[in-house]
Design an enzyme around this catalytic site. Structure first.
Site, short mmCIF file in Angstrom:
data_model
loop_
_atom_site.label_atom_id
_atom_site.label_comp_id
_atom_site.label_asym_id
_atom_site.label_seq_id
_atom_site.Cartn_x
_atom_site.Cartn_y
_atom_site.Cartn_z
N GLY A 244 25.69 68.13 59.54
CA GLY A 244 24.88 69.32 59.31
C GLY A 244 25.38 70.45 60.18
N GLU A 245 24.71 71.57 60.05
CA GLU A 245 25.11 72.72 60.85
C GLU A 245 23.87 73.45 61.33
OE1 GLU A 245 28.53 74.60 59.56
OE2 GLU A 245 28.57 75.89 61.35
N GLY A 246 23.81 73.74 62.60
CA GLY A 246 22.67 74.47 63.14
C GLY A 246 23.14 75.78 63.75
N GLY A 247 22.25 76.43 64.46
CA GLY A 247 22.54 77.74 65.02
C GLY A 247 23.68 77.72 66.03
N PHE A 248 23.94 76.58 66.63
CA PHE A 248 24.96 76.55 67.68
C PHE A 248 26.29 75.96 67.23
CE2 PHE A 248 21.14 77.16 70.07
CZ PHE A 248 21.55 78.09 71.02
N GLY A 249 26.34 75.47 66.00
CA GLY A 249 27.60 74.92 65.52
C GLY A 249 27.39 73.69 64.66
N VAL A 251 27.68 69.75 63.33
CA VAL A 251 27.44 68.43 63.93
C VAL A 251 28.22 67.38 63.11
CG1 VAL A 251 25.69 66.73 64.60
CG2 VAL A 251 25.14 69.17 64.64
N LYS A 275 28.18 67.64 68.51
CA LYS A 275 27.93 69.04 68.12
C LYS A 275 29.03 69.90 68.72
CE LYS A 275 23.67 70.55 67.94
NZ LYS A 275 22.35 71.03 68.36
N ASP A 373 11.41 76.16 70.03
CA ASP A 373 11.85 76.17 68.64
C ASP A 373 11.52 74.85 67.93
OD1 ASP A 373 12.90 77.49 66.48
OD2 ASP A 373 14.99 76.98 66.93
P1 AMP Z 1 21.09 71.29 65.06
O1 AMP Z 1 22.15 72.27 65.43
O2 AMP Z 1 20.72 70.40 66.22
O3 AMP Z 1 19.91 71.92 64.41
O4 AMP Z 1 21.74 70.29 64.00
C1 AMP Z 1 22.09 70.70 62.70
C2 AMP Z 1 21.94 69.54 61.75
O5 AMP Z 1 22.86 68.50 62.10
C3 AMP Z 1 20.56 68.86 61.79
O6 AMP Z 1 19.62 69.48 60.95
C4 AMP Z 1 20.89 67.46 61.32
O7 AMP Z 1 20.99 67.43 59.92
C5 AMP Z 1 22.27 67.22 61.91
N1 AMP Z 1 22.17 66.56 63.21
C6 AMP Z 1 22.03 67.16 64.42
N2 AMP Z 1 21.98 66.28 65.40
C7 AMP Z 1 22.07 65.06 64.84
C8 AMP Z 1 22.06 63.71 65.32
N3 AMP Z 1 21.93 63.45 66.63
N4 AMP Z 1 22.17 62.71 64.43
C9 AMP Z 1 22.28 62.96 63.10
N5 AMP Z 1 22.29 64.20 62.58
C10 AMP Z 1 22.19 65.24 63.42
#
Ligand code: AMP
Length: 559
Positions: A244-249, A251, A275, A373
């Site tokens: 997945g991808e969040g605000g910081f990069g 994963v 991440k 958050d």
């Molecule tokens: P985040 O930047 O932490 O919001 O992560 C973005 C996305 O990556 C999340 O919504 C999850 O789908 C996936 N993800 C993040 N951390 C994990 C983890 N520890 N295990 C599995 N998927 C993760």
């Protein structure tokens, strides 16, 4: 190594001239002596004599000292180190056999420390003055001690404190490191004797220094995770391994085995999530990693475990435990085929689990943390659908234990408490509010800012408030559950959610109270119509403006 040895504008002069390659969380010095090992602790050697100079300094990679003043006698440079050759009886006598003494001012600096709270132990023993009938018993050693510029001991007299000579006194202090450096100064302010029993043995005396981060369990494995290995394990950050991808990069998923010995050693046979921080500001990210490092020391079954990080060149990677069932948002709102429907007991377990994680962060851990958050995408689910709070990217260490007003509000619309969104008023009650929104989403299976029944409502919460007034709260329950749910628990969860999202932070419960209410151990207070004005015109207008796209439509973040 250090910018200067004189103070400018009261700033910490021990700031580093070059970036620290690695943060350290402890320093141990055997002042005036050889390297010794006591228990599991290795005390560094500190044998520089300075040749009797008025000013001299000594430095190692992680610590140093400067000594100012002279004893007024020539060719007695060894006088800067005191030694006692008699048999010292105290435990750990190796630390006390030698000591550093200084005629005026002696300042030790520890550098490249991870920011946070530290315990400073100062070991003293009077090994020069005697308490026998000799002339050496007339001397009195009195000095002051400062830590981080603060006077912590005035007119300190080792002999008096230890009730005798050759006896140890260990003084323990708390210190906060906010600039990666710690400074301990021993200062002779003219008290006690200076010529008796003879010159060259007065002034301050210190036998050993021990500095330990308060985060005892900290084992953040910086450097343990090599970039090369992670790059190979993710197949050069192949999109196929992206979780997945969040605000910081982004994963990525990584399986650890013996092909990657460094990773394998710790986590053989496990899958981890990496991440990769998209680097905008190197320094900012470093601080971020550092902050994260401290948070990682906090262990709780409802917080995602951070195994460590990798800092190499401009690459910053965080290594987390892998959460098999992705995020709560994914399970609750995901459209994908094959996605399971969360049954009621699981929803109840998730809700209480999040509440327990937040209770720990707010009320039980040594570091009090406001997450800032909390939302369904930041709640991850493990293989057994246990919830774990993740993404501490916006978390703020709440060291001062008081309300903060911050100027840069960051969070996610739909989950942000009104006092925080409008006035930047940040307390742990901001998380309580966001938790309330997540609880409503859990009961209803609906996203707060999408999918609410019709256009006349601002959001799910708005609809819930209207239903509360109508006495139709059960209408909120997710139709996907059919009749397969516990009515009492569902009603409790809704009422708790409404209590948590109260407009007034003071009226919101603490997270420990929330846990008690969800578990049926405490009665849910009902604030009749309390939320009818949850959206004052100002908030309502602001939310609508953001929802309707006046802000960056590609961004969920409301910054
Ligand atoms: P985040 O930047 O932490 O919001 O992560 C973005 C996305 O990556 C999340 O919504 C999850 O789908 C996936 N993800 C993040 N951390 C994990 C983890 N520890 N295990 C599995 N998927 C993760």
């Amino acid at each position: 190594m250090f910018k200067s040895f004189s103070r400018q504008n009261n700033s910490i002069l021990s700031s580093c001239l070059y970036p620290c390659s690695k943060e350290q969380y402890s320093v141990h010095i055997n002042c005036g002596g050889k390297q010794v090992t006591v228990g599991s602790l290795k005390y560094d050697a500190d044998e520089a004599s300075g040749g009797g100079a008025k000013f001299f300094h000594h430095e190692t990679r992680n610590w140093g000292f400067s000594s100012t003043g002279e004893f007024g006698i020539k060719n007695f440079d060894h006088y800067f180190i005191a030694e006692n050759i008699s048999l010292l009886k105290m435990t750990n006598s190796e630390l006390y056999r030698t000591a550093r003494i200084s005629p005026l001012s002696l300042t030790y600096y520890a550098r490249c420390l991870g920011n946070g709270n530290y315990t400073v132990k100062l070991h003293f023993a009077e090994i020069v003055m005697r308490d026998n009938r000799s002339y050496y018993s007339v001397g009195r050693r009195i000095f002051d001690v400062y830590i981080q510029e603060k006077l912590v001991m005035k007119d300190f007299n080792i002999e008096k404190e230890a009730q005798g000579v050759d006896k140890e006194v260990v003084k323990v202090f708390k210190a906060v490191v906010s600039d990666r450096a710690l400074e301990i100064r021993f200062y002779w302010a003219g008290k006690g004797t200076s010529n008796a029993p003879r010159r060259g043995i007065y002034g301050s005396l210190i036998s050993a220094i021990s500095v330990e981060s308060d985060l005892k369990g900290l084992d953040l494995q910086t450097g343990f995770f090599g970039f090369k290995q992670i790059k190979a394990a993710t197949n050069n950050f192949d999109a196929a391994n992206k979780l997945g991808e969040g605000g910081f990069g982004a994963v990525y998923k990584v399986f650890c085995n013996s092909i990657f010995p460094k990773l394998g050693k710790l986590l053989d046979g496990t899958t981890i999530a990496v991440k990769q921080l998209s680097s905008t500001s190197q320094q900012g990210n470093r601080e971020f990693v550092n902050e994260i490092g401290m948070i990682s020391a906090l262990r709780h079954p409802n917080l995602v475990r951070l195994y460590g990080c990798c800092i190499e060149g401009n690459q910053l990677l965080l290594v987390y435990e892998y959460m098999e069932n992705n995020s709560l948002a994914h399970s609750l709102f995901g459209q994908e085929e094959g996605l399971f429907n969360l049954d009621w007991p699981t929803r109840q377990k998730i809700c209480t689990g999040i509440a327990r994680g937040l209770t720990f962060m707010h009320e039980e851990s040594t570091l009090k943390i406001v997450h800032r958050d909390i939302k369904a995408t930041n709640i991850l689910l493990d293989g057994d659908l246990n919830p774990k709070i993740s993404d501490f990217g916006l978390a703020k260490l709440d060291e001062e234990d008081k309300t903060r007003i911050i100027t840069r509000v960051a969070g996610t619309i739909g989950y942000m408490a009104p006092e925080y969104a409008l006035w930047g008023h940040l307390t742990e009650k901001v998380d309580v509010y966001s938790f309330g929104v997540v609880a409503l989403e859990l009961v209803s299976g609906k996203n707060n800012i999408k999918n609410w029944p019709n256009e006349s409502y601002v959001c799910l919460l708005d609809w819930a408030c209207v239903l509360q007034q109508r006495g139709d709260l059960m209408e909120l329950v997710d139709p996907m559950l059919g009749s397969e749910f516990n009515e009492e628990e569902a009603m409790r969860m809704i009422k708790v959610a409404l209590l948590c999202t109260n407009r007034s932070p003071t009226l919101r419960p603490t997270m420990s109270a929330v846990v008690s209410m969800l578990e049926g151990r405490a009665i849910v207070r009902e604030l009749l119509n309390a939320n009818s004005s949850i959206y004052s015109d100002e908030v309502r207008f602001k939310s609508l403006r953001y929802v309707s796209g006046d802000s960056d439509p590609t961004s969920e973040e409301f910054v």
